[in-house]
Design a protein around this motif. Structure first.
Motif, mmCIF file in Angstrom:
data_model
loop_
_atom_site.group_PDB
_atom_site.id
_atom_site.type_symbol
_atom_site.label_atom_id
_atom_site.label_comp_id
_atom_site.label_asym_id
_atom_site.label_seq_id
_atom_site.Cartn_x
_atom_site.Cartn_y
_atom_site.Cartn_z
ATOM 1 N N PHE A 56 0.844 -1.180 0.000
ATOM 2 C CA PHE A 56 0.000 0.000 0.000
ATOM 3 C C PHE A 56 0.888 1.241 0.000
ATOM 4 C CE2 PHE A 56 -2.396 -3.369 2.116
ATOM 5 C CZ PHE A 56 -3.569 -3.356 1.377
ATOM 6 N N GLY A 57 0.412 2.296 -0.640
ATOM 7 C CA GLY A 57 1.170 3.539 -0.673
ATOM 8 C C GLY A 57 1.346 4.045 -2.085
ATOM 9 N N GLY A 58 2.256 5.011 -2.226
ATOM 10 C CA GLY A 58 2.497 5.608 -3.527
ATOM 11 C C GLY A 58 3.058 4.620 -4.527
ATOM 12 N N ARG A 59 3.853 3.664 -4.059
ATOM 13 C CA ARG A 59 4.379 2.613 -4.934
ATOM 14 C C ARG A 59 3.617 1.330 -4.641
ATOM 15 N NH1 ARG A 59 9.569 3.851 -7.117
ATOM 16 N NH2 ARG A 59 10.478 5.744 -6.229
ATOM 17 N N PRO A 60 3.040 0.727 -5.675
ATOM 18 C CA PRO A 60 2.257 -0.505 -5.435
ATOM 19 C C PRO A 60 3.109 -1.753 -5.292
ATOM 20 C CG PRO A 60 2.195 0.076 -7.746
ATOM 21 C CD PRO A 60 2.993 1.165 -7.068
ATOM 22 N N TYR A 61 4.393 -1.606 -5.032
ATOM 23 C CA TYR A 61 5.293 -2.749 -4.926
ATOM 24 C C TYR A 61 6.320 -2.462 -3.829
ATOM 25 C CZ TYR A 61 7.646 0.512 -8.081
ATOM 26 O OH TYR A 61 8.169 1.643 -8.643
ATOM 27 N N LEU A 62 7.026 -3.493 -3.432
ATOM 28 C CA LEU A 62 8.030 -3.379 -2.379
ATOM 29 C C LEU A 62 9.238 -2.617 -2.900
ATOM 30 C CD1 LEU A 62 8.166 -4.528 0.547
ATOM 31 C CD2 LEU A 62 9.589 -6.358 -0.365
ATOM 32 N N PHE A 63 9.682 -1.606 -2.136
ATOM 33 C CA PHE A 63 10.783 -0.766 -2.612
ATOM 34 C C PHE A 63 11.629 -0.305 -1.431
ATOM 35 C CE2 PHE A 63 12.586 3.403 -3.817
ATOM 36 C CZ PHE A 63 13.310 3.010 -4.935
ATOM 37 N N LEU A 64 12.949 -0.410 -1.603
ATOM 38 C CA LEU A 64 13.918 0.094 -0.628
ATOM 39 C C LEU A 64 14.720 1.199 -1.292
ATOM 40 C CD1 LEU A 64 15.321 -0.211 2.165
ATOM 41 C CD2 LEU A 64 16.907 -1.803 1.068
ATOM 42 N N PRO A 65 14.640 2.441 -0.787
ATOM 43 C CA PRO A 65 15.370 3.549 -1.425
ATOM 44 C C PRO A 65 16.873 3.320 -1.434
ATOM 45 C CG PRO A 65 13.732 4.365 0.122
ATOM 46 C CD PRO A 65 13.820 2.888 0.338
ATOM 47 N N SER A 66 17.556 4.079 -2.263
ATOM 48 C CA SER A 66 18.986 3.904 -2.468
ATOM 49 C C SER A 66 19.770 4.215 -1.200
ATOM 50 C CB SER A 66 19.469 4.805 -3.609
ATOM 51 O OG SER A 66 20.852 4.640 -3.830
ATOM 52 N N GLY A 67 20.804 3.446 -0.970
ATOM 53 C CA GLY A 67 21.693 3.628 0.167
ATOM 54 C C GLY A 67 22.921 2.747 -0.019
ATOM 55 N N SER A 68 23.846 2.826 0.908
ATOM 56 C CA SER A 68 25.065 2.031 0.795
ATOM 57 C C SER A 68 25.547 1.640 2.184
ATOM 58 C CB SER A 68 26.166 2.818 0.063
ATOM 59 O OG SER A 68 26.484 4.003 0.770
ATOM 60 N N LEU B 52 2.279 -8.510 -8.566
ATOM 61 C CA LEU B 52 1.838 -7.850 -9.782
ATOM 62 C C LEU B 52 2.823 -8.176 -10.899
ATOM 63 C CD1 LEU B 52 2.665 -4.055 -9.816
ATOM 64 C CD2 LEU B 52 3.532 -5.539 -8.040
ATOM 65 N N PRO B 53 2.411 -8.061 -12.159
ATOM 66 C CA PRO B 53 3.315 -8.393 -13.266
ATOM 67 C C PRO B 53 4.605 -7.588 -13.216
ATOM 68 C CG PRO B 53 1.070 -8.171 -14.064
ATOM 69 C CD PRO B 53 1.053 -7.731 -12.622
ATOM 70 N N PHE B 54 5.700 -8.274 -13.522
ATOM 71 C CA PHE B 54 7.020 -7.659 -13.411
ATOM 72 C C PHE B 54 7.186 -6.501 -14.388
ATOM 73 C CE2 PHE B 54 11.732 -7.763 -14.077
ATOM 74 C CZ PHE B 54 12.080 -7.413 -12.786
ATOM 75 N N ASN B 55 6.654 -6.633 -15.604
ATOM 76 C CA ASN B 55 6.803 -5.554 -16.577
ATOM 77 C C ASN B 55 6.029 -4.307 -16.175
ATOM 78 O OD1 ASN B 55 4.506 -7.337 -17.259
ATOM 79 N ND2 ASN B 55 4.124 -5.829 -18.864
ATOM 80 N N GLU B 56 4.933 -4.464 -15.404
ATOM 81 C CA GLU B 56 4.220 -3.291 -14.886
ATOM 82 C C GLU B 56 5.075 -2.540 -13.871
ATOM 83 O OE1 GLU B 56 0.351 -4.089 -13.431
ATOM 84 O OE2 GLU B 56 -0.347 -5.097 -15.266
ATOM 85 N N MET B 57 5.787 -3.275 -13.018
ATOM 86 C CA MET B 57 6.685 -2.610 -12.078
ATOM 87 C C MET B 57 7.804 -1.901 -12.830
ATOM 88 S SD MET B 57 8.800 -4.175 -8.808
ATOM 89 C CE MET B 57 10.019 -5.032 -9.796
ATOM 90 N N MET B 58 8.348 -2.507 -13.878
ATOM 91 C CA MET B 58 9.394 -1.872 -14.667
ATOM 92 C C MET B 58 8.896 -0.576 -15.308
ATOM 93 S SD MET B 58 10.980 -5.303 -16.503
ATOM 94 C CE MET B 58 12.232 -4.410 -17.406
ATOM 95 N N GLN B 59 7.670 -0.599 -15.818
ATOM 96 C CA GLN B 59 7.110 0.611 -16.426
ATOM 97 C C GLN B 59 6.887 1.705 -15.396
ATOM 98 O OE1 GLN B 59 3.586 -0.736 -18.428
ATOM 99 N NE2 GLN B 59 4.718 -2.013 -19.894
ATOM 100 N N HIS B 60 6.424 1.325 -14.200
ATOM 101 C CA HIS B 60 6.221 2.326 -13.152
ATOM 102 C C HIS B 60 7.544 2.924 -12.702
ATOM 103 C CE1 HIS B 60 5.344 3.956 -9.125
ATOM 104 N NE2 HIS B 60 4.110 4.132 -9.579
ATOM 105 N N MET B 61 8.582 2.097 -12.568
ATOM 106 C CA MET B 61 9.894 2.612 -12.193
ATOM 107 C C MET B 61 10.411 3.586 -13.245
ATOM 108 S SD MET B 61 10.961 1.345 -9.247
ATOM 109 C CE MET B 61 12.717 1.581 -9.370
ATOM 110 N N GLU B 62 10.200 3.275 -14.509
ATOM 111 C CA GLU B 62 10.650 4.157 -15.579
ATOM 112 C C GLU B 62 9.878 5.470 -15.575
ATOM 113 O OE1 GLU B 62 11.585 3.896 -20.389
ATOM 114 O OE2 GLU B 62 10.194 2.484 -19.439
ATOM 115 N N SER B 63 8.582 5.422 -15.243
ATOM 116 C CA SER B 63 7.763 6.637 -15.246
ATOM 117 C C SER B 63 8.170 7.617 -14.162
ATOM 118 C CB SER B 63 6.290 6.270 -15.084
ATOM 119 O OG SER B 63 6.046 5.713 -13.796
#
Length: 402
Positions: free
Chosen positions: A296-308, A330-341
């Motif tokens: 739930f949230g702005g991203r409909p998939y699991l996401f960890l922001p950038s860090g090191s 959810l379909p993997f290509n949908e997540m790829m399209q959302h990341m690109e957007s």
């Protein structure tokens, strides 16, 4: 603490007290002193048992020394519980602890039932005393293990009855078993498409804050790059040289959808992602992580922001330890399209996924602007690749034959 009591055999005790009391009265009336004394002794034992077990467990408390343990597969930890008793001592009890099977109790009495381990431990504690119980555990598989039940069974001193006590309060203890960490055989090369901070021998970009020397001036050099002091010393124009650099931020993307007829596909993908994250941590490469599990949230998939560094690696390992392949996807290509957007794709992208036509089309577009690595080694593709016919080049390397 709150306990739920289950009492068995008290009706038999009450009936026995009534019977012995009746027989005692009859023996007293007929002046049979020996039998009267025997029935009085039996009545006293039953009355003591009735009073003892009716108050048993009052004031019993249990504390867990740690709320959360973090271990790797095959490593060990200890579940430490401290019991504090009230005024009534407990004798000849059995403590039963039930926990999920991400960890396996290293105890001879442990039994596994449908993903739950039950551990049986002899239990006794005196009046107003404390006792500590330690249960050795071993990481069995990636996941989260919680204690589902704490149960205390105390049999009657005389007869077949018992008092069973189940802890009503929620148990906050859990064990996180991290995925297996393996070494990454390949290297993550800096991206040639964007400027960054990573040193590279050949790059289109340079860092103006890191001069490394001078060279002879050529007509295509900019005026502001001329090193005037060196030019005066050499009696000819000299141009500054800077350190060639490139970007090396990485996005790790995992496809949680399993390929047909693939056993343990989900776990193998996670181990592969951990190998990339471990490589990034050791080489201080910033990375983000995305996985097509619905949230739930702005991203409909699991996401960890950038860090090191180690903090980022710890956050990723905890995230991977808590997820399950049973979550909605959810379909993997949908997540790829959302990341690109979002317009925030880093220069290097690693896709741990099996291939299909939709993913291939997306990867083909991305390779024009980014460095894209499609990793399907969890399917055994690397071994099949090595079995192909190869021909020798002029060097020690090999290339696949046509």
């Amino acid at each position: 603490m709150n306990w739920i009591r289950y009492e068995n055999g008290f009706k038999t005790i009450h009936n026995g007290m009534l019977l012995t009391a009746t027989l005692f009265i009859l023996c007293a009336i007929f002046a049979i002193s020996t039998l009267a004394a025997c029935f009085a002794a039996v009545f006293a034992m039953l009355a003591f048992q009735n009073v003892y077990f009716s108050k048993l467990g009052e004031g019993l408390k249990v504390n867990f020394k740690a709320e959360q343990q973090r271990i790797l597969i095959g490593h060990h930890e200890e579940l430490i519980m401290e019991f504090e008793n009230g005024k009534i001592p407990i004798w000849n009890g059995t403590l039963i602890i039930s926990m999920e099977d991400a960890v396996a109790p290293r105890h001879e009495s442990a039994k596994n039932y449908s993903g739950i381990y039950d551990v049986y431990i002899p239990f006794a504690i005196g009046s107003n005393q404390k006792t500590e119980i330690r249960v050795p555990l071993e990481g069995k598989k990636r996941g989260k293990s919680q204690i589902t039940r704490v149960f205390l069974e105390i049999p009657h001193l005389f007869g077949d009855g018992s008092v069973n006590m189940e802890l009503k309060d929620p148990v906050v203890y859990q064990s996180l078993v991290y995925p297996k960490v393996t070494n990454l055989a390949s290297e993550l090369a800096p991206s040639p498409f964007k400027p960054g901070e990573t040193q590279q021998r050949q790059s289109l970009f340079t860092d103006p804050f890191q001069p490394i020397g001078t060279r002879d001036y050529v007509p295509t050099d900019r005026f502001d790059q001329i090193h005037w002091t060196a030019s005066a010393r050499m009696q000819k124009l000299q141009t500054k040289e800077f350190l060639p650099v490139s970007a090396q931020n990485v996005l790790l993307m995992l496809n949680a959808l399993e390929k047909d007829r693939m056993n343990e596909d989900f776990e193998k993908k996670i181990e592969r992602i951990v190998a990339y994250a471990d490589h990034c941590m050791k080489n201080d490469i910033p990375y983000a992580f995305a996985m097509n599990l619905r949230t739930f949230g702005g991203r409909p998939y699991l996401f960890l922001p950038s860090g090191s560094g180690k903090v980022q690696f710890q956050m990723l390992m905890e995230m991977l330890a808590k997820i399950s392949d049973k979550y909605a996807k959810l379909p993997f290509n949908e997540m790829m399209q959302h990341m690109e957007s979002t317009g925030q794709l880093p220069p290097t992208i690693v896709l741990v996924t099996h291939e299909n036509d939709n993913i291939k089309r997306q990867v083909h577009r991305w390779t024009k602007r980014f460095s894209v690595i499609v990793d399907s080694s969890f399917e055994g593709i690397e071994n099949e690749w090595k079995k192909q016919d190869v021909k020798r080049t002029g060097t020690n390397s090999t290339i696949p034959s046509a």
